[in-house]
Scaffold this motif. Structure first.
Motif, short mmCIF file in Angstrom:
data_model
loop_
_atom_site.label_atom_id
_atom_site.label_comp_id
_atom_site.label_asym_id
_atom_site.label_seq_id
_atom_site.Cartn_x
_atom_site.Cartn_y
_atom_site.Cartn_z
N LYS A 93 7.42 33.42 29.89
CA LYS A 93 8.59 33.87 29.70
C LYS A 93 9.87 33.30 30.00
O LYS A 93 9.37 32.44 31.13
N THR A 94 10.34 33.00 29.48
CA THR A 94 11.98 31.96 29.68
C THR A 94 13.04 32.60 29.30
O THR A 94 12.65 33.06 28.31
N LEU A 95 14.09 31.65 29.46
CA LEU A 95 15.40 32.47 29.72
C LEU A 95 16.18 30.67 28.72
O LEU A 95 15.97 29.89 28.90
N ARG A 96 16.52 31.29 27.32
CA ARG A 96 17.16 30.81 26.07
C ARG A 96 18.85 30.29 25.83
O ARG A 96 19.20 32.24 26.12
N PRO A 97 19.35 29.60 26.59
CA PRO A 97 21.27 29.70 26.55
C PRO A 97 21.05 30.16 24.52
O PRO A 97 20.53 29.50 23.92
N ALA A 98 22.02 31.07 24.88
CA ALA A 98 22.76 31.22 23.31
C ALA A 98 24.28 30.84 23.41
O ALA A 98 24.83 31.65 24.13
N ARG A 99 24.15 29.31 23.30
CA ARG A 99 25.72 28.87 23.52
C ARG A 99 27.05 29.66 22.66
O ARG A 99 28.07 29.95 23.36
N ASP A 100 26.60 30.17 21.72
CA ASP A 100 27.66 30.38 20.35
C ASP A 100 28.48 32.08 21.13
O ASP A 100 29.51 32.30 20.19
N GLU A 101 27.26 32.48 21.85
CA GLU A 101 27.27 33.66 22.37
C GLU A 101 28.19 34.21 23.61
O GLU A 101 28.74 35.11 24.11
N SER A 102 28.48 32.35 24.33
CA SER A 102 28.91 32.57 25.13
C SER A 102 29.61 32.17 25.77
O SER A 102 30.67 31.98 24.64
N ILE A 113 22.20 38.46 30.97
CA ILE A 113 20.78 37.75 30.43
C ILE A 113 20.61 39.42 29.52
O ILE A 113 20.93 40.61 29.45
N GLU A 114 19.72 38.85 28.21
CA GLU A 114 19.73 39.57 27.32
C GLU A 114 18.59 40.00 27.04
O GLU A 114 17.37 39.10 26.50
N GLY A 115 17.47 41.08 27.20
CA GLY A 115 16.11 41.01 27.46
C GLY A 115 15.64 42.65 28.10
O GLY A 115 16.32 43.59 29.49
N ASP A 116 14.25 42.70 28.02
CA ASP A 116 14.04 43.64 30.25
C ASP A 116 14.26 43.64 30.67
O ASP A 116 14.05 41.83 30.95
N ASN A 117 14.97 43.85 31.36
CA ASN A 117 15.16 44.09 32.96
C ASN A 117 14.15 43.95 34.19
O ASN A 117 13.79 42.91 34.51
N LEU A 118 12.59 44.13 33.88
CA LEU A 118 12.27 43.93 34.20
C LEU A 118 11.40 42.42 33.92
O LEU A 118 11.21 41.63 35.09
N VAL A 473 22.27 42.15 32.95
CA VAL A 473 21.40 42.50 32.79
C VAL A 473 20.82 43.35 31.57
O VAL A 473 20.96 44.83 31.61
N GLN A 474 20.86 43.43 30.21
CA GLN A 474 20.82 44.46 29.31
C GLN A 474 19.59 44.38 28.03
O GLN A 474 19.68 43.19 27.39
N ILE A 475 18.99 44.82 28.18
CA ILE A 475 18.16 45.12 26.66
C ILE A 475 19.00 45.54 25.44
O ILE A 475 20.41 45.95 25.03
N ILE A 539 15.37 36.09 26.83
CA ILE A 539 14.35 36.21 27.45
C ILE A 539 13.51 36.18 26.05
O ILE A 539 14.40 36.39 24.92
N ASP A 540 13.00 35.09 26.53
CA ASP A 540 11.90 35.02 24.78
C ASP A 540 10.32 34.77 25.48
O ASP A 540 10.39 34.08 26.56
N SER A 541 9.93 34.03 24.66
CA SER A 541 8.17 33.78 25.18
C SER A 541 8.50 31.78 26.02
O SER A 541 9.54 31.76 25.53
N THR A 542 7.23 31.45 26.36
CA THR A 542 7.59 30.10 26.86
C THR A 542 7.69 28.88 26.01
O THR A 542 7.69 29.06 24.50
N ASN A 543 8.74 27.80 26.44
CA ASN A 543 8.67 27.59 25.62
C ASN A 543 7.42 25.81 25.34
O ASN A 543 7.69 25.40 24.52
N MET A 544 6.83 26.64 25.86
CA MET A 544 5.44 25.45 25.57
C MET A 544 4.10 25.98 24.59
O MET A 544 4.41 27.56 24.47
N LYS A 545 3.63 25.87 23.90
CA LYS A 545 2.57 26.03 22.91
C LYS A 545 1.74 27.03 23.82
O LYS A 545 1.01 26.33 25.12
N GLU A 546 0.97 27.57 23.25
CA GLU A 546 -0.50 29.15 24.16
C GLU A 546 -1.39 28.40 23.50
O GLU A 546 -1.54 27.91 22.19
N VAL A 547 -2.64 28.26 24.44
CA VAL A 547 -4.15 27.35 24.63
C VAL A 547 -4.72 28.42 23.89
O VAL A 547 -4.86 28.93 25.36
#
Length: 664
Positions: A93-102, A113-118, A473-475, A539-547
């Motif tokens: 997973k990765t962290l994706r920036p959200a400029r418009d909400e910042s 950080i928005e997402g599961d705290n684990l 950090v908050q889900i 928090i989101d899935s990785t930027n790389m495609k999964e094979v």
């Protein structure tokens, strides 16, 4: 039927439509006689339920020592080993920036950080390992109605989550942990264990963690933290008055909770600060090395001092050429007699600290001039607040009385936000004070809720002209109208056109709190430099495609799809933050976006990291090399030919030899 049995009857009128479960009835009867013999264990289907510890039961029924399993002092529960495994398992997973909400995205040093705290704690391991000075969390108290994280250890795929109905369409995986759950305590302990293990890694050696908790899990949490942090690093459990009056409860009327406190390493941690009268330090230094520091003036002569040290009785020159000395019968170079006034400092100390001396003309002085008449001057020393704090020996009381919950409700409602059960801002500020949190320190809260902690940090910075950073950090837990505490908050979100989640409430509070603090301190020097911003990262899935397939299983369509190894919906800034995570670069560093040779180039921390994911040319490399960045990163998609990668590295080696070059 016993009272306990009646209590276990269902509340509704639905028929069971099956014969009684005699085993469950027997377990309940044993529980009434020997509650210490009841535990939680798995049945053959892997389900947890109440069961009997037969070794303990045998001992209860025997008048001699019964042989059984090896005894040891520890806290065990079903799922503990799985929690350890989960804490150590990497995630894609990765962290994706959200400029418009910042707010002030490019320059702020604060993170939301928005997402599961684990997941968040795992993602922060590289960039913030050993960097956090204070953690405060207010986790679910496990009252039977709280939402807790439903962690899964067997598999980490969307299919499992969908099958088990643990997530909604937004990806949330929170469940209500009711007391009827067979793994009521086990689920809560499992949730906390993995998160606390990861949180410990982020603490500095002298870092401290404060955890709010009530009676439901306080004893279990203490044992859990003893295992995670070490019993030797337990530094106390404070009580906090939560409300002045309360008529709830069947026996005691509960009006306090606990603040469990541990440090990373007791050998590095300074004693807590017991406080000072801050209002007395009402002057600010205007020049010199201590410009901007708070201080108060303290008389150099105090009548309570009585000794015969001649080094503490000497003449002091005044601005008008006169001399002054404390009252007494003798004068230099005579040796003082008992009862003669003396200065607090010796003559040598006085001469070494002339920059701290203030001689003022006053209406009334108990000092004498060279004619042995009452003087018109008095002598003061500057006592700096920071020195007092550094040398203070008083310890704070372990019972916190002035941080009640009602204050927390007022804090957030003063911002026009309806939200119940918000911790008081004064509590977090008090904990920051006793833990000696200072400029440059990082405060983390990974159960952020409405972000009381962020509000407290910004307020403290405004008050002390400091630069403490926060990470929240908050889900995005959804607000619904089926509970009274969420109903008003839900209406607020609808009226303000924001998503009805606790994360959105949290972000809106930080925005409004920052504006309010600036307005309240608009006449204060330095308020324009106050960091009221925060950088939103999701928090989101990785930027790389999964094979998922081996080469012989690829179709032509699959090959066409793999022309790029980066997902189509990801931006250069998305890639930048994944690089920062992988390289362990602090996520709070300032970011400057430049257009160079028609390409977008990101400068992180001035020139700590430079990134470009657009087409790269020789002219572009030449331009970037002039800044001698520590690190440069790009994507292989940004180069036209394979040999270009070698040429780029060679160009940097020639023009900026200290630059580390990487490709993704």
């Amino acid at each position: 039927m016993t009272n306990a049995a009646q209590a276990n009857q269902p509340d509704n009128d639905t028929l069971d439509m099956h014969s009684p479960n005699l085993v469950d009835d027997n377990v309940q009867k044993i529980s009434e006689l020997f509650p210490n013999c009841i535990t939680e264990s798995e049945d053959e289907s892997g389900n947890l339920k109440k069961s009997v510890d037969f070794d303990l039961l045998r001992q209860e029924l025997s008048q001699s020592l019964v042989e059984g399993g090896q005894e040891r002092y520890r806290l065990d529960w079903p799922g503990k080993r799985q929690a350890i495994l989960e804490a150590n398992t990497p995630i894609a997973k990765t962290l994706r920036p959200a400029r418009d909400e910042s707010v002030n995205f490019n320059t702020t040093e604060n993170l939301f950080i928005e997402g599961d705290n684990l997941d968040a704690l795992k993602l922060l391991q590289e960039s913030y390992l050993g960097q956090v000075k204070m953690i405060y969390i207010d986790p679910p108290y496990n009252t039977g109605n709280d939402f807790i994280y439903e962690d899964n250890f067997a598999e980490d795929t969307a299919s499992f989550l969908e099958r088990s109905e643990q997530v909604d369409e937004e990806g949330n995986r929170l469940v209500t942990n009711t007391e009827s759950n067979g793994r009521f305590h086990s689920d809560w302990l499992t949730m906390m264990y993995s998160r606390l293990k990861l949180a410990r890694n982020l603490l500095k050696d002298d870092g401290v963690i404060f955890i709010s908790i009530d009676d439901n899990e306080q004893s279990n949490l203490k044992k859990l933290c003893d295992q995670v942090f070490g019993n030797e690093n337990f530094i106390g459990c404070a009580g906090r008055i939560t409300k002045k009056s309360n008529n709830k409860g069947e026996f005691w009327s509960p009006n306090f909770d606990y603040v469990l406190t541990y440090t990373k390493d007791i050998n590095y941690t300074r004693p807590f600060f017991g406080g000072v009268n801050f209002s007395a330090y009402n002057l600010t230094e205007t020049e010199g090395d201590r410009k901007g520091e708070k201080y108060q003036l303290v008389r150099l002569y105090m009548s309570s001092l009585k000794n015969r040290n001649p080094e503490q009785r000497f003449w002091i020159d005044c601005p008008d050429g006169s001399k002054i000395i404390p009252p007494g019968q003798t004068f230099p170079n005579e040796r003082p007699v008992l009862g003669d006034g003396i200065w607090r400092w010796t003559k040598d100390t006085f001469n070494k600290n002339l920059d701290r001396i203030v001689i003022k003309e006053v209406k009334s002085s108990n000092l004498l001039n060279e004619h042995k008449q009452p003087a018109k001057w008095n002598v003061f020393t500057k006592t700096y607040l920071s020195d007092v704090i550094a040398n203070a020996s008083a310890k704070p009381n372990s019972f916190i009385e002035n941080c009640i919950n009602q204050t927390g409700s007022h804090d957030i409602k003063s911002l026009g936000i309806p939200f119940d059960y918000s911790k008081p801002k004064t509590l977090i500020k008090y904990l920051m004070e006793v833990a000696r949190i200072d400029s440059g320190d990082i405060v983390l809260d990974f159960f952020a809720g409405s972000s009381t902690t962020a509000h407290a940090v910004v307020d403290t910075n405004a008050q002390d002209n400091s630069k403490i950073q926060f990470i929240m950090v908050q889900i995005p837990e959804k607000l619904t109208d089926d509970t009274a505490e969420h109903k008003e908050a839900l209406k607020f979100c609808v009226d303000n056109n924001i998503e009805p989640t606790i994360a959105e409430i949290s972000k809106e509070r930080i925005r409004r709190a920052g504006k309010q603090i600036v307005e309240d301190n608009k006449n204060k020097d330095g308020i324009g430099d106050l960091d009221i911003g925060f950088r939103v990262l999701k928090i989101d899935s990785t930027n790389m495609k999964e094979v998922y397939y081996t080469p012989d299983e690829y179709s032509q369509a699959d090959l066409d799809n793999l022309e790029s190894h980066i997902k189509e919906d990801r931006t250069g800034e998305d890639l930048l933050f994944q690089v920062m995570l992988d390289w362990g670069v602090p996520l709070s560093l300032p970011i400057e976006v430049k257009e160079i040779q028609g390409s977008t180039v990101y400068y992180v921390g001035i020139d700590s990291l430079v990134a470009c994911f657009d087409t790269i040319s020789t002219d572009l490399i030449d331009e970037i090399s002039k800044d001698d960045p520590l690190k440069f990163v790009s994507s292989e998609l940004a180069i036209t030919h394979d040999q270009d990668k070698t040429n780029i590295k060679a160009r940097f080696a020639q023009l900026s030899p200290d630059t580390q070059v990487k490709f993704i």
